[in-house]
Design a protein around this motif. Structure first.
Motif, mmCIF file in Angstrom:
data_model
loop_
_atom_site.group_PDB
_atom_site.id
_atom_site.type_symbol
_atom_site.label_atom_id
_atom_site.label_comp_id
_atom_site.label_asym_id
_atom_site.label_seq_id
_atom_site.Cartn_x
_atom_site.Cartn_y
_atom_site.Cartn_z
ATOM 1 N N GLN A 46 41.550 -91.162 -15.951
ATOM 2 C CA GLN A 46 42.980 -91.300 -16.743
ATOM 3 C C GLN A 46 44.068 -92.121 -15.727
ATOM 4 O O GLN A 46 44.710 -92.937 -16.317
ATOM 5 C CB GLN A 46 43.275 -90.166 -17.405
ATOM 6 C CG GLN A 46 44.339 -90.177 -18.359
ATOM 7 C CD GLN A 46 43.922 -90.874 -19.793
ATOM 8 O OE1 GLN A 46 42.513 -90.997 -19.931
ATOM 9 N NE2 GLN A 46 44.898 -91.357 -20.506
ATOM 10 N N GLU A 50 45.805 -95.625 -16.604
ATOM 11 C CA GLU A 50 47.279 -95.937 -16.630
ATOM 12 C C GLU A 50 47.756 -96.886 -15.476
ATOM 13 O O GLU A 50 48.827 -97.826 -15.980
ATOM 14 C CB GLU A 50 47.998 -94.543 -16.142
ATOM 15 C CG GLU A 50 47.730 -93.416 -17.223
ATOM 16 C CD GLU A 50 48.280 -93.852 -18.603
ATOM 17 O OE1 GLU A 50 48.796 -94.679 -18.967
ATOM 18 O OE2 GLU A 50 47.773 -93.048 -19.556
ATOM 19 N N GLU A 94 51.535 -87.989 -24.095
ATOM 20 C CA GLU A 94 50.991 -89.338 -24.917
ATOM 21 C C GLU A 94 51.975 -89.504 -26.038
ATOM 22 O O GLU A 94 52.138 -90.642 -26.421
ATOM 23 C CB GLU A 94 49.536 -89.307 -25.079
ATOM 24 C CG GLU A 94 48.647 -89.333 -24.064
ATOM 25 C CD GLU A 94 48.976 -90.797 -23.160
ATOM 26 O OE1 GLU A 94 49.282 -91.900 -23.881
ATOM 27 O OE2 GLU A 94 48.568 -90.862 -21.889
ATOM 28 N N GLU A 130 44.666 -92.569 -27.400
ATOM 29 C CA GLU A 130 45.114 -91.749 -26.264
ATOM 30 C C GLU A 130 45.474 -90.314 -26.807
ATOM 31 O O GLU A 130 44.971 -89.378 -26.240
ATOM 32 C CB GLU A 130 46.313 -92.374 -25.474
ATOM 33 C CG GLU A 130 45.970 -93.704 -24.814
ATOM 34 C CD GLU A 130 45.653 -93.288 -23.253
ATOM 35 O OE1 GLU A 130 44.232 -93.011 -23.139
ATOM 36 O OE2 GLU A 130 46.304 -93.406 -22.363
HETATM 37 FE FE1 FEO Z 1 49.559 -95.834 -20.972
HETATM 38 FE FE2 FEO Z 1 48.494 -93.045 -21.511
HETATM 39 O O1 FEO Z 1 49.434 -94.645 -22.072
#
Ligand code: FEO
Length: 170
Positions: A46, A50, A94, A130
């Motif tokens: 994750q 990002e 999120e 997300e």
């Molecule tokens: Fe970049 Fe988790 O949105």
């Protein structure tokens, strides 16, 4: 060329995406510390996602003949109460990011910036995914309750996650 207002909004969002990256990296470290390496791995992916979101915007600002900036952002928290607490935190984070992306889209529409509008559509869709993903893990964890066997199973499943970079053609 990108307008000053749009450029500033993208530069703020680049910082917000990098904050998200660090938040998930901090969550990854916490999950490793409570012996959930699969959960930790998932959060590490994750983190990569990002960073890729930030870079997608960074490249876009440059492509539009704008000036991409690297701004300061706060340090993320270091501790949570449980894996469930982490994923509830990820879900609410999120939801907040969805608001930021929607705000960027509002600026693109107000500025009549059609290129930014099209570019941001990928992020609008990404936020749906997300939120749904974080919510899915929250629901699984709530169903499990205190089952150690169940935790072991989910930890193994989350440990399989592979990083897929976002498309670079929009
Ligand atoms: Fe970049 Fe988790 O949105």
């Amino acid at each position: 060329m990108i307008s000053n207002k749009m450029q500033e909004a993208f530069n703020d969002q680049i910082a917000a995406e990098l904050y998200s990256a660090n938040l998930y990296l901090a969550m990854s470290a916490y999950l490793e510390s409570i012996d959930l390496p699969g959960f930790g791995h998932w959060m590490r992916i994750q983190y990569q996602e990002e960073v890729s979101h930030a870079m997608k915007m960074f490249d876009y600002v440059i492509e539009r003949d704008g000036r991409a900036l690297v701004k300061a952002y706060d340090a993320p928290p270091a501790d949570w109460k449980s894996a469930l607490d982490v994923f509830e935190g990820a879900l609410s984070h999120e939801q907040k990011v969805t608001g930021l992306i929607n705000n960027l889209m509002d600026i693109a529409l107000a500025e009549k910036d059609h290129a930014s509008n099209i570019f941001l559509q990928w992020f609008v869709n990404e936020q749906v995914e997300e939120e749904a993903t974080a919510k899915g893990v929250v629901q699984q964890l709530k169903m499990l309750g205190d089952s150690k066997a169940g935790m072991f199973q989910i930890d193994r499943e989350l440990g399989q996650r592979v990083f897929t970079p976002p498309p670079t053609d929009n």
